[in-house]
Design a protein around this motif. Structure first.
Motif, short mmCIF file in Angstrom:
data_model
loop_
_atom_site.label_atom_id
_atom_site.label_comp_id
_atom_site.label_asym_id
_atom_site.label_seq_id
_atom_site.Cartn_x
_atom_site.Cartn_y
_atom_site.Cartn_z
N SER A 40 7.12 72.55 5.13
CA SER A 40 7.20 71.09 5.21
C SER A 40 8.30 70.68 6.18
O SER A 40 9.40 71.23 6.14
CB SER A 40 7.50 70.52 3.82
N VAL A 41 8.01 69.72 7.04
CA VAL A 41 9.00 69.19 7.96
C VAL A 41 10.14 68.54 7.17
O VAL A 41 11.30 68.64 7.54
CB VAL A 41 8.36 68.16 8.93
N ASP A 42 9.80 67.89 6.07
CA ASP A 42 10.78 67.13 5.30
C ASP A 42 11.82 68.00 4.59
O ASP A 42 13.01 67.78 4.71
CB ASP A 42 10.09 66.24 4.27
N ASP A 43 11.34 69.01 3.82
CA ASP A 43 12.29 69.77 3.00
C ASP A 43 12.21 71.28 3.18
O ASP A 43 12.91 72.02 2.49
CB ASP A 43 12.12 69.41 1.52
N GLY A 44 11.35 71.74 4.08
CA GLY A 44 11.26 73.17 4.34
C GLY A 44 10.48 73.96 3.29
O GLY A 44 10.43 75.18 3.35
N ALA A 45 9.87 73.27 2.34
CA ALA A 45 9.09 73.95 1.30
C ALA A 45 7.92 74.69 1.96
O ALA A 45 7.24 74.15 2.84
CB ALA A 45 8.57 72.95 0.28
N VAL A 46 7.71 75.92 1.53
CA VAL A 46 6.62 76.73 2.07
C VAL A 46 5.28 76.18 1.57
O VAL A 46 5.12 75.89 0.38
CB VAL A 46 6.77 78.21 1.66
N ALA A 47 4.34 76.02 2.49
CA ALA A 47 3.00 75.55 2.14
C ALA A 47 2.03 76.69 2.27
O ALA A 47 2.21 77.59 3.10
CB ALA A 47 2.61 74.40 3.07
N GLU A 48 1.00 76.68 1.46
CA GLU A 48 -0.04 77.70 1.57
C GLU A 48 -1.40 77.03 1.53
O GLU A 48 -1.55 75.93 1.00
CB GLU A 48 0.09 78.75 0.47
N LEU A 49 -2.36 77.72 2.11
CA LEU A 49 -3.73 77.21 2.12
C LEU A 49 -4.35 77.42 0.75
O LEU A 49 -4.08 78.43 0.09
CB LEU A 49 -4.58 77.95 3.14
N ALA A 50 -5.19 76.49 0.35
CA ALA A 50 -5.87 76.64 -0.93
C ALA A 50 -7.15 75.81 -0.91
O ALA A 50 -7.22 74.76 -0.27
CB ALA A 50 -4.97 76.19 -2.06
N PHE A 51 -8.14 76.28 -1.65
CA PHE A 51 -9.31 75.47 -1.94
C PHE A 51 -9.00 74.77 -3.26
O PHE A 51 -8.70 75.43 -4.26
CB PHE A 51 -10.56 76.34 -2.10
N VAL A 52 -9.06 73.45 -3.24
CA VAL A 52 -8.73 72.66 -4.43
C VAL A 52 -9.87 71.68 -4.67
O VAL A 52 -10.29 70.96 -3.76
CB VAL A 52 -7.40 71.90 -4.23
N THR A 53 -10.36 71.65 -5.91
CA THR A 53 -11.43 70.72 -6.25
C THR A 53 -10.90 69.29 -6.28
O THR A 53 -9.68 69.07 -6.28
CB THR A 53 -12.05 71.04 -7.62
N GLN A 54 -11.79 68.33 -6.31
CA GLN A 54 -11.38 66.94 -6.40
C GLN A 54 -10.56 66.69 -7.66
O GLN A 54 -9.73 65.79 -7.70
CB GLN A 54 -12.59 66.02 -6.34
N GLY A 55 -10.79 67.50 -8.70
CA GLY A 55 -10.04 67.37 -9.95
C GLY A 55 -8.70 68.09 -9.93
O GLY A 55 -7.98 68.09 -10.92
N GLY A 56 -8.38 68.75 -8.81
CA GLY A 56 -7.09 69.42 -8.69
C GLY A 56 -7.08 70.89 -9.07
O GLY A 56 -6.04 71.53 -9.06
N GLU A 57 -8.24 71.45 -9.42
CA GLU A 57 -8.31 72.86 -9.79
C GLU A 57 -8.32 73.73 -8.53
O GLU A 57 -9.09 73.49 -7.60
CB GLU A 57 -9.58 73.14 -10.60
N ARG A 58 -7.48 74.73 -8.54
CA ARG A 58 -7.39 75.66 -7.42
C ARG A 58 -8.43 76.77 -7.61
O ARG A 58 -8.53 77.35 -8.68
CB ARG A 58 -5.98 76.25 -7.37
N LEU A 59 -9.20 77.07 -6.54
CA LEU A 59 -10.25 78.08 -6.60
C LEU A 59 -9.98 79.19 -5.60
O LEU A 59 -9.56 78.93 -4.47
CB LEU A 59 -11.61 77.46 -6.29
N ALA A 60 -10.26 80.41 -5.99
CA ALA A 60 -10.19 81.55 -5.08
C ALA A 60 -11.41 81.52 -4.16
O ALA A 60 -12.48 81.04 -4.57
CB ALA A 60 -10.15 82.85 -5.88
#
Length: 156
Positions: free
Chosen positions: A119-139
């Motif tokens: 993140s430009v703002d706080d340097g938090a590491v971001a990762e790619l993910a498939f996320v459903t509209q309900g917020g569930e992360r899927l492999a």
């Protein structure tokens, strides 16, 4: 006439590949995103690419709106161009991140390197993910892909 890839050239993947084209083009974009390269010589030094090949890849990237060509001039030198990613070009960070994730997982190398997106703002590491509209992360193995009209996806 524009180059057409395959029978279904309207496919978003085919449209993307018409811009990205080949490995050199993707690596040029990687250098701009990851190393912040903007100058011709920076791309040459980082990639070990021949100048004619680099020129032949940069020109269409400018024409297609991935890079913007800007004039700069070092003190005592002639004017030159630098190649700055546009917003559209910076949007390819997700493509570069996906290629890096796949390479790490499927083509591991003990002395390899990979980009780390933060993140430009706080340097938090971001990762790619498939996320459903309900917020569930899927492999990735939990997904199927189906051809769908862009208009039905609500994104164009």
């Amino acid at each position: 006439m524009a180059k057409m890839l395959g029978k279904d050239s309207t496919c978003s993947i085919a449209r993307t590949l018409e811009v990205l084209g080949d490995a050199w083009t993707v690596l040029i974009i990687r250098e701009a995103l990851v190393a912040g390269s903007t100058r011709f010589q920076e791309f040459r030094d980082a990639l070990g690419i021949a100048p004619n090949i680099l020129s032949n890849r940069l020109e269409p990237l400018v024409e297609k709106g991935i890079f913007e060509r800007r004039v700069y001039r070092e003190s005592g030198e002639r004017s030159r161009h630098e190649y700055v990613l546009t917003e559209e070009g910076r949007g390819l960070n997700v493509v570069i991140a996906a290629l890096a994730d796949w390479g790490r997982a499927c083509r591991p190398q003990t002395d390899g390197t990979s980009p780390c997106f933060t993140s430009v703002d706080d340097g938090a590491v971001a990762e790619l993910a498939f996320v459903t509209q309900g917020g569930e992360r899927l492999a990735p193995g939990e997904l199927v892909a189906r051809r769908t009209e862009d208009a039905r996806l609500g994104k164009s």
